[in-house]
Design an enzyme around this catalytic site. Structure first.
Site, short mmCIF file in Angstrom:
data_model
loop_
_atom_site.label_atom_id
_atom_site.label_comp_id
_atom_site.label_asym_id
_atom_site.label_seq_id
_atom_site.Cartn_x
_atom_site.Cartn_y
_atom_site.Cartn_z
CG ASN A 1 6.42 2.96 4.76
OD1 ASN A 1 6.14 2.90 3.57
ND2 ASN A 1 5.59 3.44 5.67
CB CYS B 1 9.29 11.04 0.61
SG CYS B 1 8.46 12.43 1.35
NE ARG C 1 -1.35 2.67 2.63
CZ ARG C 1 -0.83 3.83 2.98
NH1 ARG C 1 -0.71 4.82 2.10
NH2 ARG C 1 -0.37 4.01 4.20
CG ASP C 2 3.04 4.33 3.10
OD1 ASP C 2 3.10 5.21 2.23
OD2 ASP C 2 3.14 4.57 4.32
CG HIS D 1 2.71 4.55 9.26
ND1 HIS D 1 2.28 3.53 8.45
CD2 HIS D 1 3.16 5.51 8.43
CE1 HIS D 1 2.46 3.86 7.18
NE2 HIS D 1 2.99 5.07 7.13
CG HIS E 1 7.26 7.36 6.04
ND1 HIS E 1 7.16 7.25 4.68
CD2 HIS E 1 6.07 6.95 6.54
CE1 HIS E 1 5.96 6.80 4.36
NE2 HIS E 1 5.26 6.62 5.46
ZN ZN Z 1 3.18 6.21 5.45
#
Ligand code: ZN
Length: 301
Positions: free
Chosen positions: A244, A235, A12-13, A202, A204
């Site tokens: 992440n 990013c 996802r991310d 969560h 990064h």
């Molecule tokens: Zn994120």
């Protein structure tokens, strides 16, 4: 030392922020490999409008596929009520909602204030959703590319509001601004407010502090971590920066400390090879994949 639970968010991310699309069949093979490495929770996609993020257009199919993997908690992101309904229809076990603590980020991203976003999640939680977990993730909780500083009081207030109707609350360093001292302070403040409902960190790795921040969160009592294999994703606000916190490095750190993750590093590195093959032009990060395991390494199990 008490074990940690890792949720892999690369599908996802990572893919949402990657420059290249991963074909649906390759996603399925990758998710299977991640589960085979021992990951018991994977955020597999996002129910955002497909026109907005084409990389997430196959999320319903990916959720349905992932449900066939035994003992895997299938997580999907939803930005609003419509996304939540799609997630329920697809059969996600857990739905995570990002609620930006930064007013500017929230208004530019979802055209809602943080308070309106909290109300949107409250409406979702009021719908029948038997057996489906709802997570409220306070994003940009440690700083924001648009607003800069995000007041800690805002983070605490939003987390407390979400804890009223969410099963669990996460704090997200969406753009990699956090430092370990700040992580300890804010997690501790929020925990005082909502206790055990505060669950995941969560993080990064945008500025290389991902692992340091994860360790700080661990020392503050956090036992749930989101991470992505190979730091996939980058990013959108910092070209060339990593995504992440890196799953394989995180697993290595915890296992070498004697903290069980349930994840097998050799199999994780196989999953990384599979991912690299599926999106060969995408930059990947991480030290484990380059250096390998130290001689005599023993995992925590
Ligand atoms: Zn994120």
């Amino acid at each position: 030392m008490s074990a940690v639970h890792i949720c892999e968010v690369g599908p996802r991310d990572g893919l949402q922020n990657a420059r290249h699309l991963m074909p649906t069949e390759a996603k399925k093979a990758w998710i299977s490999a991640l589960a085979a490495a021992g990951l018991k929770e994977i955020e597999v996609g996002s129910f955002v409008p497909p026109k907005l993020i084409p990389a997430m257009a196959d999320t319903a199919e990916i959720v349905a596929f992932s449900r066939t993997i035994r003992n895997l908690k299938v997580v999907a992101l939803a930005p609003n009520l419509k996304g939540f309904q799609r997630a329920l229809d697809a059969g996600a076990h857990k739905v995570t909602f990002p609620i930006s603590a930064s007013r500017k980020h929230s208004e530019s991203n979802v055209r809602m204030t943080p308070e309106q976003m909290v109300e949107e999640v409250r409406r979702c939680a009021a719908l029948p959703h038997a057996g489906v977990e709802i997570e409220g993730a306070v994003s940009t909780a440690f700083g924001c590319t648009l607003q800069g500083n995000v007041p800690e009081d805002d983070v605490v207030r939003i987390a407390a509001a979400l804890a009223e109707f969410c099963d669990c609350v996460a704090l997200a360093d969406t753009v990699g601004y956090a430092n370990p001292v700040q992580i300890r302070r804010i997690f501790s403040r929020v925990r005082k407010e909502i206790g055990g409902k505060l669950e995941a960190a969560h993080l990064h790795n945008t500025r290389g502090l991902g692992l340091a921040n994860a360790l700080a969160a661990y020392e503050e009592g956090v036992r749930h971590f989101d991470s992505s294999l190979g730091g996939l994703g980058g990013c959108p606000f910092a070209p060339g920066a990593s995504g992440n916190v890196i799953t394989e490095d995180l697993v290595f750190m915890f296992e070498s400390m004697g903290v069980e993750t349930g994840v097998a590093l050799d199999k994780l590195l196989e999953a990384r090879k599979l991912m690299a093959k599926a999106i060969p032009q995408e930059p990947l990060y991480g030290h484990m994949a380059l250096a390998g395991l130290p001689r005599g390494f023993r995992d925590a199990a």
